[in-house]
Design an enzyme around this catalytic site. Sequence first.
Site, PDB file in Angstrom:
ATOM      1  N   GLU A  93      23.819  18.659 -73.010  1.00  0.00           N
ATOM      2  CA  GLU A  93      24.611  18.697 -71.784  1.00  0.00           C
ATOM      3  C   GLU A  93      23.749  19.099 -70.593  1.00  0.00           C
ATOM      4  O   GLU A  93      22.878  19.951 -70.726  1.00  0.00           O
ATOM      5  CB  GLU A  93      25.657  19.799 -71.979  1.00  0.00           C
ATOM      6  CG  GLU A  93      27.062  19.425 -71.618  1.00  0.00           C
ATOM      7  CD  GLU A  93      28.017  20.590 -71.883  1.00  0.00           C
ATOM      8  OE1 GLU A  93      28.466  20.714 -73.033  1.00  0.00           O
ATOM      9  OE2 GLU A  93      28.278  21.357 -70.945  1.00  0.00           O
ATOM     10  N   CYS A 106      21.175  21.671 -63.669  1.00  0.00           N
ATOM     11  CA  CYS A 106      21.041  22.687 -64.707  1.00  0.00           C
ATOM     12  C   CYS A 106      20.768  21.957 -66.019  1.00  0.00           C
ATOM     13  O   CYS A 106      21.585  21.158 -66.473  1.00  0.00           O
ATOM     14  CB  CYS A 106      22.333  23.497 -64.792  1.00  0.00           C
ATOM     15  SG  CYS A 106      22.376  24.633 -66.185  1.00  0.00           S
ATOM     16  N   CYS A 113      21.206  26.802 -80.043  1.00  0.00           N
ATOM     17  CA  CYS A 113      20.469  28.014 -79.681  1.00  0.00           C
ATOM     18  C   CYS A 113      20.591  29.005 -80.832  1.00  0.00           C
ATOM     19  O   CYS A 113      21.592  29.020 -81.546  1.00  0.00           O
ATOM     20  CB  CYS A 113      21.078  28.606 -78.411  1.00  0.00           C
ATOM     21  SG  CYS A 113      20.241  30.089 -77.810  1.00  0.00           S
ATOM     22  N   CYS A 117      24.195  35.142 -78.507  1.00  0.00           N
ATOM     23  CA  CYS A 117      24.966  35.941 -77.534  1.00  0.00           C
ATOM     24  C   CYS A 117      26.457  35.758 -77.816  1.00  0.00           C
ATOM     25  O   CYS A 117      26.937  34.642 -78.027  1.00  0.00           O
ATOM     26  CB  CYS A 117      24.634  35.521 -76.102  1.00  0.00           C
ATOM     27  SG  CYS A 117      22.905  35.816 -75.682  1.00  0.00           S
ATOM     28  N   CYS A 120      28.822  33.270 -75.744  1.00  0.00           N
ATOM     29  CA  CYS A 120      28.260  31.963 -75.386  1.00  0.00           C
ATOM     30  C   CYS A 120      28.635  30.883 -76.401  1.00  0.00           C
ATOM     31  O   CYS A 120      28.503  31.079 -77.608  1.00  0.00           O
ATOM     32  CB  CYS A 120      26.744  32.071 -75.271  1.00  0.00           C
ATOM     33  SG  CYS A 120      25.949  30.512 -74.853  1.00  0.00           S
ATOM     34  N   LEU A 216      21.168  39.954 -68.202  1.00  0.00           N
ATOM     35  CA  LEU A 216      21.236  41.396 -68.464  1.00  0.00           C
ATOM     36  C   LEU A 216      22.564  41.760 -69.129  1.00  0.00           C
ATOM     37  O   LEU A 216      22.601  42.282 -70.234  1.00  0.00           O
ATOM     38  CB  LEU A 216      21.052  42.132 -67.121  1.00  0.00           C
ATOM     39  CG  LEU A 216      20.930  43.651 -67.155  1.00  0.00           C
ATOM     40  CD1 LEU A 216      19.764  44.099 -68.015  1.00  0.00           C
ATOM     41  CD2 LEU A 216      20.764  44.174 -65.719  1.00  0.00           C
ATOM     42  N   HIS A 217      23.647  41.510 -68.414  1.00  0.00           N
ATOM     43  CA  HIS A 217      25.015  41.633 -68.938  1.00  0.00           C
ATOM     44  C   HIS A 217      25.482  43.029 -69.322  1.00  0.00           C
ATOM     45  O   HIS A 217      26.657  43.223 -69.626  1.00  0.00           O
ATOM     46  CB  HIS A 217      25.248  40.680 -70.122  1.00  0.00           C
ATOM     47  CG  HIS A 217      24.923  39.256 -69.812  1.00  0.00           C
ATOM     48  ND1 HIS A 217      25.215  38.666 -68.604  1.00  0.00           N
ATOM     49  CD2 HIS A 217      24.341  38.277 -70.561  1.00  0.00           C
ATOM     50  CE1 HIS A 217      24.813  37.402 -68.616  1.00  0.00           C
ATOM     51  NE2 HIS A 217      24.270  37.147 -69.786  1.00  0.00           N
ATOM     52  N   ASN A 291      33.054  33.105 -68.666  1.00  0.00           N
ATOM     53  CA  ASN A 291      33.781  31.872 -68.883  1.00  0.00           C
ATOM     54  C   ASN A 291      34.349  31.944 -70.303  1.00  0.00           C
ATOM     55  O   ASN A 291      33.586  31.884 -71.258  1.00  0.00           O
ATOM     56  CB  ASN A 291      32.762  30.730 -68.761  1.00  0.00           C
ATOM     57  CG  ASN A 291      33.393  29.455 -68.313  1.00  0.00           C
ATOM     58  OD1 ASN A 291      34.557  29.209 -68.575  1.00  0.00           O
ATOM     59  ND2 ASN A 291      32.607  28.630 -67.655  1.00  0.00           N
ATOM     60  N   CYS A 334      30.108  26.684 -70.594  1.00  0.00           N
ATOM     61  CA  CYS A 334      28.881  25.927 -70.794  1.00  0.00           C
ATOM     62  C   CYS A 334      28.768  25.560 -72.268  1.00  0.00           C
ATOM     63  O   CYS A 334      29.014  26.380 -73.139  1.00  0.00           O
ATOM     64  CB  CYS A 334      27.678  26.780 -70.422  1.00  0.00           C
ATOM     65  SG  CYS A 334      27.992  27.949 -69.108  1.00  0.00           S
TER      66      CYS A 334
END
Length: 351
Positions: A93, A106, A113, A117, A120, A216-217, A291, A334
Amino acid sequence: MDKTDIKALNLQELTSFLTELGEKGFRAKQIYQWLHVRQVQSFCEMTNIPKALIQKLEEQCVLTALKIEAVQVSKQDGTRKYLFALADGNVIESVLMRYKHGNSVCISSQVGCRMGCRFCASTLDGLVRGLTPSEMLDQIYRIGCDIGERISNVVVMGTGEPLDNFDNLLRFIELLCDENGLHISQRNVTVSTCGIVPRMRELADRKLQITLALSLHAASQEKRQGLMPVANRYALPEVMEACRYYFAQTGRRVTFEYSLVAGVNDTAEDAEGLSALVAGMNCHINLIPVNPISERKYRQPDGRAVVEFKNKLEKNGRNVTIRREMGRDIDGACGQLRKRYVRNLQEREEG
Ligand code: SAH
Protein backbone atom coordinates in the site's frame (compact mmCIF):
# COMPACT_ATOMS: atom_id res chain seq x y z
CA MET A 1 21.86 -16.75 -13.28
CA ASP A 2 19.70 -14.13 -11.59
CA LYS A 3 18.67 -11.27 -13.77
CA THR A 4 19.95 -7.79 -12.89
CA ASP A 5 17.43 -5.48 -11.27
CA ILE A 6 18.29 -2.58 -13.56
CA LYS A 7 16.29 0.06 -11.69
CA ALA A 8 18.31 -0.59 -8.52
CA LEU A 9 21.65 0.30 -10.17
CA ASN A 10 23.12 3.76 -9.75
CA LEU A 11 24.46 5.51 -12.83
CA GLN A 12 28.01 4.33 -12.22
CA GLU A 13 26.94 0.69 -11.87
CA LEU A 14 24.72 0.94 -14.92
CA THR A 15 27.69 2.32 -16.87
CA SER A 16 29.90 -0.63 -15.85
CA PHE A 17 27.10 -3.06 -16.61
CA LEU A 18 26.72 -1.69 -20.13
CA THR A 19 30.48 -1.50 -20.72
CA GLU A 20 30.66 -5.19 -19.86
CA LEU A 21 28.01 -5.81 -22.50
CA GLY A 22 30.30 -4.01 -24.95
CA GLU A 23 28.15 -0.88 -25.12
CA LYS A 24 29.22 2.75 -25.16
CA GLY A 25 29.09 4.73 -21.92
CA PHE A 26 26.59 7.35 -23.10
CA ARG A 27 23.91 4.67 -23.32
CA ALA A 28 23.95 4.44 -19.54
CA LYS A 29 22.78 8.02 -19.16
CA GLN A 30 20.06 7.52 -21.78
CA ILE A 31 18.76 4.36 -20.14
CA TYR A 32 19.00 5.87 -16.67
CA GLN A 33 16.82 8.74 -17.91
CA TRP A 34 14.23 6.36 -19.30
CA LEU A 35 14.13 4.52 -16.00
CA HIS A 36 14.21 7.35 -13.48
CA VAL A 37 12.99 10.48 -15.29
CA ARG A 38 10.58 9.18 -17.92
CA GLN A 39 9.83 6.22 -15.63
CA VAL A 40 8.93 3.78 -18.40
CA GLN A 41 7.50 0.37 -17.54
CA SER A 42 9.14 -1.65 -20.31
CA PHE A 43 12.38 -1.66 -22.29
CA CYS A 44 10.62 -1.33 -25.63
CA GLU A 45 9.51 2.19 -24.69
CA MET A 46 13.16 3.33 -24.84
CA THR A 47 12.87 4.71 -28.35
CA ASN A 48 16.43 6.03 -28.77
CA ILE A 49 18.01 2.70 -27.80
CA PRO A 50 18.96 0.28 -30.61
CA LYS A 51 16.81 -2.84 -30.92
CA ALA A 52 19.77 -5.16 -30.35
CA LEU A 53 20.57 -3.55 -27.01
CA ILE A 54 16.92 -3.62 -25.94
CA GLN A 55 16.92 -7.32 -26.65
CA LYS A 56 20.05 -7.81 -24.53
CA LEU A 57 18.49 -5.85 -21.69
CA GLU A 58 15.32 -7.90 -21.88
CA GLU A 59 17.37 -11.08 -21.64
CA GLN A 60 19.60 -10.03 -18.77
CA CYS A 61 17.57 -7.60 -16.68
CA VAL A 62 14.28 -7.20 -14.92
CA LEU A 63 12.56 -3.85 -15.03
CA THR A 64 10.59 -3.52 -11.81
CA ALA A 65 7.19 -2.06 -12.60
CA LEU A 66 4.45 -2.20 -10.00
CA LYS A 67 0.91 -2.77 -11.13
CA ILE A 68 -1.88 -0.61 -9.75
CA GLU A 69 -4.34 -3.12 -8.32
CA ALA A 70 -6.76 -0.63 -6.78
CA VAL A 71 -7.02 3.08 -5.97
CA GLN A 72 -9.25 4.67 -3.34
CA VAL A 73 -9.79 8.41 -3.64
CA SER A 74 -10.88 10.61 -0.75
CA LYS A 75 -13.74 12.94 -1.57
CA GLN A 76 -12.69 15.16 1.32
CA ASP A 77 -9.13 16.07 0.46
CA GLY A 78 -8.04 14.20 -2.68
CA THR A 79 -5.87 11.74 -0.76
CA ARG A 80 -5.32 8.64 -2.86
CA LYS A 81 -4.56 5.19 -1.48
CA TYR A 82 -2.89 2.81 -3.90
CA LEU A 83 -2.73 -0.94 -3.71
CA PHE A 84 0.16 -2.23 -5.82
CA ALA A 85 0.88 -5.77 -6.97
CA LEU A 86 4.53 -6.83 -6.97
CA ALA A 87 6.00 -9.27 -9.50
CA ASP A 88 5.87 -12.14 -6.97
CA GLY A 89 2.17 -11.62 -6.27
CA ASN A 90 2.55 -9.77 -2.97
CA VAL A 91 0.62 -6.54 -2.54
CA ILE A 92 1.64 -3.31 -0.82
CA GLU A 93 0.00 0.00 0.00
CA SER A 94 1.10 3.58 -0.68
CA VAL A 95 -0.66 6.88 -0.07
CA LEU A 96 -0.59 10.17 -1.97
CA MET A 97 -1.35 13.25 0.11
CA ARG A 98 -1.92 16.59 -1.56
CA TYR A 99 -0.75 19.61 0.40
CA LYS A 100 -0.50 23.27 -0.55
CA HIS A 101 3.28 22.90 -0.56
CA GLY A 102 3.22 19.92 -2.92
CA ASN A 103 2.49 16.26 -3.38
CA SER A 104 3.71 13.87 -0.74
CA VAL A 105 3.87 10.09 -1.08
CA CYS A 106 3.96 7.72 1.87
CA ILE A 107 5.62 4.46 0.83
CA SER A 108 5.91 0.98 2.26
CA SER A 109 9.40 -0.38 2.94
CA GLN A 110 8.47 -4.04 3.55
CA VAL A 111 5.71 -6.54 2.83
CA GLY A 112 4.31 -6.85 6.33
CA CYS A 113 6.41 -6.08 9.40
CA ARG A 114 7.92 -7.98 12.30
CA MET A 115 8.06 -5.19 14.88
CA GLY A 116 4.74 -6.09 16.47
CA CYS A 117 3.57 -2.63 17.63
CA ARG A 118 0.31 -3.31 19.45
CA PHE A 119 -1.85 -0.69 17.71
CA CYS A 120 -0.59 -1.27 14.15
CA ALA A 121 -2.44 -3.21 11.45
CA SER A 122 0.63 -3.78 9.27
CA THR A 123 2.31 -6.12 11.70
CA LEU A 124 -0.58 -8.49 12.48
CA ASP A 125 0.52 -11.13 9.96
CA GLY A 126 4.25 -10.66 10.47
CA LEU A 127 6.96 -9.96 7.92
CA VAL A 128 6.92 -11.46 4.43
CA ARG A 129 10.01 -9.73 3.04
CA GLY A 130 11.78 -6.41 2.60
CA LEU A 131 11.15 -4.39 -0.55
CA THR A 132 13.92 -3.90 -3.07
CA PRO A 133 15.14 -0.35 -3.77
CA SER A 134 13.34 -0.45 -7.12
CA GLU A 135 10.06 -1.53 -5.51
CA MET A 136 10.31 1.40 -3.12
CA LEU A 137 11.11 3.83 -5.96
CA ASP A 138 8.40 2.56 -8.25
CA GLN A 139 5.66 3.35 -5.73
CA ILE A 140 6.59 7.01 -6.23
CA TYR A 141 7.10 6.76 -9.98
CA ARG A 142 3.76 5.04 -10.59
CA ILE A 143 1.84 7.54 -8.49
CA GLY A 144 3.59 10.48 -10.16
CA CYS A 145 2.70 9.09 -13.60
CA ASP A 146 -0.85 8.31 -12.52
CA ILE A 147 -1.61 11.87 -11.45
CA GLY A 148 0.68 13.50 -14.01
CA GLU A 149 2.21 15.77 -11.38
CA ARG A 150 5.55 16.05 -9.66
CA ILE A 151 6.02 14.37 -6.30
CA SER A 152 8.07 16.64 -4.05
CA ASN A 153 8.01 14.89 -0.68
CA VAL A 154 8.48 11.29 0.35
CA VAL A 155 7.81 9.78 3.75
CA VAL A 156 8.82 6.22 4.52
CA MET A 157 5.98 5.66 6.96
CA GLY A 158 3.91 2.99 5.28
CA THR A 159 4.00 -0.71 6.08
CA GLY A 160 7.31 -2.02 7.36
CA GLU A 161 10.27 -0.93 9.43
CA PRO A 162 12.67 0.87 7.07
CA LEU A 163 15.70 0.34 9.31
CA ASP A 164 14.95 -3.41 9.22
CA ASN A 165 15.64 -3.17 5.47
CA PHE A 166 18.62 -0.89 5.84
CA ASP A 167 20.82 -1.41 2.76
CA ASN A 168 17.86 -1.33 0.40
CA LEU A 169 16.60 1.82 2.10
CA LEU A 170 19.95 3.57 1.64
CA ARG A 171 20.12 2.65 -2.03
CA PHE A 172 16.52 3.81 -2.49
CA ILE A 173 17.36 7.22 -1.00
CA GLU A 174 20.47 7.51 -3.14
CA LEU A 175 18.48 6.89 -6.32
CA LEU A 176 15.50 9.01 -5.26
CA CYS A 177 17.67 12.04 -4.57
CA ASP A 178 20.13 11.56 -7.45
CA GLU A 179 20.34 14.65 -9.65
CA ASN A 180 20.14 12.43 -12.74
CA GLY A 181 16.84 10.93 -11.60
CA LEU A 182 13.74 12.28 -9.90
CA HIS A 183 16.07 14.49 -7.85
CA ILE A 184 14.02 14.86 -4.72
CA SER A 185 15.78 16.95 -2.11
CA GLN A 186 17.02 14.92 0.86
CA ARG A 187 15.38 17.53 3.07
CA ASN A 188 12.05 16.45 1.65
CA VAL A 189 12.52 12.82 2.65
CA THR A 190 11.46 11.49 6.06
CA VAL A 191 12.27 8.05 7.40
CA SER A 192 10.25 6.83 10.36
CA THR A 193 11.56 4.18 12.74
CA CYS A 194 10.24 2.38 15.79
CA GLY A 195 13.71 2.84 17.31
CA ILE A 196 16.32 0.32 16.16
CA VAL A 197 19.18 2.03 17.93
CA PRO A 198 22.29 0.68 16.13
CA ARG A 199 20.75 1.45 12.76
CA MET A 200 19.71 4.94 13.84
CA ARG A 201 23.34 5.58 14.69
CA GLU A 202 24.56 4.11 11.42
CA LEU A 203 22.11 6.32 9.55
CA ALA A 204 23.36 9.34 11.49
CA ASP A 205 26.93 8.51 10.46
CA ARG A 206 25.91 8.70 6.80
CA LYS A 207 25.22 12.39 7.43
CA LEU A 208 22.32 12.56 5.02
CA GLN A 209 20.02 15.57 5.15
CA ILE A 210 16.86 13.48 5.51
CA THR A 211 14.53 13.84 8.50
CA LEU A 212 14.46 11.06 11.05
CA ALA A 213 11.12 10.44 12.73
CA LEU A 214 11.07 8.36 15.88
CA SER A 215 7.90 6.55 16.85
CA LEU A 216 7.89 7.31 20.54
CA HIS A 217 4.27 6.83 21.67
CA ALA A 218 5.14 6.84 25.37
CA ALA A 219 7.41 8.88 27.61
CA SER A 220 8.35 6.08 29.98
CA GLN A 221 10.13 2.82 29.28
CA GLU A 222 7.38 0.86 30.99
CA LYS A 223 4.53 2.32 28.97
CA ARG A 224 6.51 2.07 25.78
CA GLN A 225 7.12 -1.61 26.38
CA GLY A 226 3.39 -2.12 26.67
CA LEU A 227 2.84 -0.65 23.20
CA MET A 228 5.97 -1.59 21.29
CA PRO A 229 7.85 -4.90 21.70
CA VAL A 230 10.97 -3.28 20.19
CA ALA A 231 11.25 -1.33 23.45
CA ASN A 232 12.30 -4.59 25.14
CA ARG A 233 15.36 -4.65 22.93
CA TYR A 234 16.28 -0.95 23.04
CA ALA A 235 15.48 0.95 26.19
CA LEU A 236 14.15 4.48 26.05
CA PRO A 237 17.32 6.26 27.29
CA GLU A 238 19.34 4.57 24.50
CA VAL A 239 16.73 5.53 21.92
CA MET A 240 16.76 9.16 23.06
CA GLU A 241 20.55 9.19 23.00
CA ALA A 242 20.48 7.90 19.41
CA CYS A 243 18.11 10.77 18.51
CA ARG A 244 20.51 13.30 20.03
CA TYR A 245 23.32 11.64 18.11
CA TYR A 246 21.34 11.95 14.88
CA PHE A 247 20.96 15.68 15.44
CA ALA A 248 24.63 16.06 16.37
CA GLN A 249 25.77 14.28 13.23
CA THR A 250 23.35 15.79 10.73
CA GLY A 251 22.07 19.06 12.19
CA ARG A 252 18.56 17.83 11.33
CA ARG A 253 15.99 18.11 14.07
CA VAL A 254 14.27 14.85 14.90
CA THR A 255 10.50 14.41 14.76
CA PHE A 256 8.84 12.44 17.55
CA GLU A 257 5.64 10.69 16.64
CA TYR A 258 3.21 10.15 19.44
CA SER A 259 -0.01 8.25 18.75
CA LEU A 260 -2.55 9.25 21.37
CA VAL A 261 -4.46 6.31 22.78
CA ALA A 262 -7.38 6.98 25.13
CA GLY A 263 -6.63 5.92 28.69
CA VAL A 264 -3.19 4.63 27.77
CA ASN A 265 -0.84 7.56 27.09
CA ASP A 266 -3.05 10.66 26.98
CA THR A 267 -3.11 11.99 30.54
CA ALA A 268 -1.74 15.30 31.80
CA GLU A 269 0.99 13.30 33.47
CA ASP A 270 1.93 11.73 30.15
CA ALA A 271 2.16 15.19 28.59
CA GLU A 272 4.47 16.35 31.39
CA GLY A 273 6.56 13.22 31.01
CA LEU A 274 6.89 13.81 27.30
CA SER A 275 7.84 17.46 27.85
CA ALA A 276 10.55 16.45 30.26
CA LEU A 277 11.84 13.66 28.04
CA VAL A 278 12.59 15.98 25.12
CA ALA A 279 13.70 18.98 27.22
CA GLY A 280 16.63 20.77 25.64
CA MET A 281 16.35 18.94 22.33
CA ASN A 282 15.88 20.64 19.02
CA CYS A 283 12.89 18.58 17.93
CA HIS A 284 9.32 18.49 16.80
CA ILE A 285 6.45 16.46 18.25
CA ASN A 286 3.73 15.11 16.01
CA LEU A 287 0.56 14.00 17.80
CA ILE A 288 -1.56 11.43 15.97
CA PRO A 289 -4.89 10.33 17.44
CA VAL A 290 -4.60 6.55 17.14
CA ASN A 291 -6.34 5.04 14.16
CA PRO A 292 -8.42 2.21 15.64
CA ILE A 293 -8.01 -1.26 14.14
CA SER A 294 -10.64 -3.94 14.54
CA GLU A 295 -8.21 -6.46 16.07
CA ARG A 296 -7.48 -4.29 19.13
CA LYS A 297 -9.41 -2.26 21.65
CA TYR A 298 -7.41 0.96 21.31
CA ARG A 299 -9.48 4.11 21.00
CA GLN A 300 -8.78 7.75 20.17
CA PRO A 301 -9.07 10.32 22.93
CA ASP A 302 -11.84 12.80 22.18
CA GLY A 303 -10.89 15.96 20.31
CA ARG A 304 -10.76 18.10 23.44
CA ALA A 305 -8.33 15.77 25.18
CA VAL A 306 -6.04 15.87 22.15
CA VAL A 307 -6.00 19.67 22.17
CA GLU A 308 -5.40 19.75 25.93
CA PHE A 309 -2.46 17.40 25.51
CA LYS A 310 -1.03 19.68 22.84
CA ASN A 311 -1.58 22.82 24.92
CA LYS A 312 0.27 21.33 27.83
CA LEU A 313 3.29 20.61 25.67
CA GLU A 314 3.15 24.10 24.17
CA LYS A 315 2.97 25.70 27.57
CA ASN A 316 6.23 23.94 28.33
CA GLY A 317 7.74 25.44 25.19
CA ARG A 318 7.67 22.30 23.08
CA ASN A 319 7.27 22.39 19.34
CA VAL A 320 4.14 20.37 18.58
CA THR A 321 1.48 19.79 15.92
CA ILE A 322 -1.55 17.55 15.70
CA ARG A 323 -1.29 15.55 12.52
CA ARG A 324 -4.09 16.39 10.14
CA GLU A 325 -5.86 13.17 9.36
CA MET A 326 -5.87 12.85 5.60
CA GLY A 327 -8.37 10.73 3.75
CA ARG A 328 -10.51 9.95 6.78
CA ASP A 329 -13.31 8.74 4.52
CA ILE A 330 -11.19 6.10 2.75
CA ASP A 331 -9.53 5.00 5.91
CA GLY A 332 -9.38 2.24 8.24
CA ALA A 333 -5.89 2.34 9.71
CA CYS A 334 -2.70 2.18 7.71
CA GLY A 335 -2.33 -1.25 6.18
CA GLN A 336 -6.05 -2.00 6.26
CA LEU A 337 -6.55 -1.79 2.50
CA ARG A 338 -3.84 -4.38 1.92
CA LYS A 339 -5.13 -6.58 4.71
CA ARG A 340 -8.67 -6.58 3.41
CA TYR A 341 -7.39 -7.47 -0.06
CA VAL A 342 -5.24 -10.35 1.21
CA ARG A 343 -8.07 -11.72 3.36
CA ASN A 344 -10.48 -11.60 0.41
CA LEU A 345 -8.02 -13.53 -1.71
CA GLN A 346 -7.61 -16.17 0.99
CA GLU A 347 -11.35 -16.53 1.39
CA ARG A 348 -11.81 -16.91 -2.35
CA GLU A 349 -9.15 -19.64 -2.40
CA GLU A 350 -10.68 -21.44 0.55
CA GLY A 351 -14.23 -21.04 -0.73
N1 SAH B 1 8.01 1.13 11.27
C1 SAH B 1 8.14 2.54 11.18
C2 SAH B 1 7.37 3.19 10.05
C3 SAH B 1 5.99 2.67 9.75
S1 SAH B 1 4.71 3.08 10.86
C4 SAH B 1 7.81 3.17 12.51
O1 SAH B 1 7.45 2.47 13.43
O2 SAH B 1 7.95 4.38 12.65
C5 SAH B 1 4.44 4.79 10.68
C6 SAH B 1 3.88 5.47 11.89
O3 SAH B 1 2.49 5.14 12.08
C7 SAH B 1 4.56 5.06 13.19
O4 SAH B 1 4.74 6.17 14.01
C8 SAH B 1 3.57 4.10 13.78
O5 SAH B 1 3.76 3.92 15.14
C9 SAH B 1 2.27 4.78 13.41
N2 SAH B 1 1.07 3.93 13.46
C10 SAH B 1 0.94 2.64 13.13
N3 SAH B 1 -0.32 2.22 13.31
C11 SAH B 1 -1.01 3.28 13.77
C12 SAH B 1 -2.35 3.47 14.16
N4 SAH B 1 -3.24 2.48 14.12
N5 SAH B 1 -2.71 4.69 14.60
C13 SAH B 1 -1.82 5.70 14.64
N6 SAH B 1 -0.54 5.58 14.28
C14 SAH B 1 -0.12 4.38 13.86
